[in-house]
Design a protein around this motif. Structure first.
Motif, PDB file in Angstrom:
ATOM      1  N   ARG A  20       0.759  -1.125   0.030  1.00  0.00           N
ATOM      2  CA  ARG A  20       0.031  -0.027  -0.055  1.00  0.00           C
ATOM      3  C   ARG A  20       0.920   1.375   0.043  1.00  0.00           C
ATOM      4  N   LEU A  21       1.796   1.325   0.805  1.00  0.00           N
ATOM      5  CA  LEU A  21       2.686   2.587   1.134  1.00  0.00           C
ATOM      6  C   LEU A  21       3.361   2.920  -0.498  1.00  0.00           C
ATOM      7  N   CYS A  24       1.002   4.155  -2.837  1.00  0.00           N
ATOM      8  CA  CYS A  24       0.413   5.440  -2.687  1.00  0.00           C
ATOM      9  C   CYS A  24       1.437   6.432  -3.315  1.00  0.00           C
ATOM     10  N   LYS A  25       2.758   5.919  -3.003  1.00  0.00           N
ATOM     11  CA  LYS A  25       3.761   7.125  -3.379  1.00  0.00           C
ATOM     12  C   LYS A  25       3.785   6.857  -5.075  1.00  0.00           C
ATOM     13  N   ILE A  59      -5.011   8.544   0.124  1.00  0.00           N
ATOM     14  CA  ILE A  59      -4.704   7.332   0.963  1.00  0.00           C
ATOM     15  C   ILE A  59      -6.016   6.873   1.680  1.00  0.00           C
TER      16      ILE A  59
END
Length: 109
Positions: A20-21, A24-25, A59
């Protein structure tokens, strides 16, 4: 446009991996790249100044697996429209995408 395609493929890779991180980036990079393609200095300036504040809402808009999958599907449609240079279709998809995110996060604003 080819850069947006490459970013999109990276984003899909992170989605498939449940990262996920990282997703998102890359998602933020895609948004900035699409805005840059407009060639509109004022839009680019506005996006840049608001991007940090909007990051948390983007997010939050993908918090649940189904929401995340829907966002990925929307992005697929956008990249196809972008590559086809179908401005009307891209505009409609961007509007639908932003509206959906707003509906998901408006209660926390």
């Amino acid at each position: 446009i080819s850069n947006v395609r490459r970013l999109h493929e990276r984003m899909e890779y992170h989605h498939r991996g449940g990262e996920r991180l990282a997703y998102c980036k890359v998602n933020l990079e895609i948004h900035a790249a699409i805005v840059a393609l407009s060639g509109n200095p004022e839009l680019i300036k506005l996006h840049t100044s608001h991007a940090a504040r909007l990051k948390l809402f983007r997010i939050a808009g993908h918090a649940k697996p189904k929401q995340w999958a829907e966002a990925v599907a929307q992005h697929r449609g956008m990249i196809v429209a972008l590559e086809a240079r179908d401005a009307a279709r891209l505009a409609a998809l961007l509007t639908a995408h932003n509206t959906l995110i707003w509906e998901r996060v408006r209660d926390i604003v």
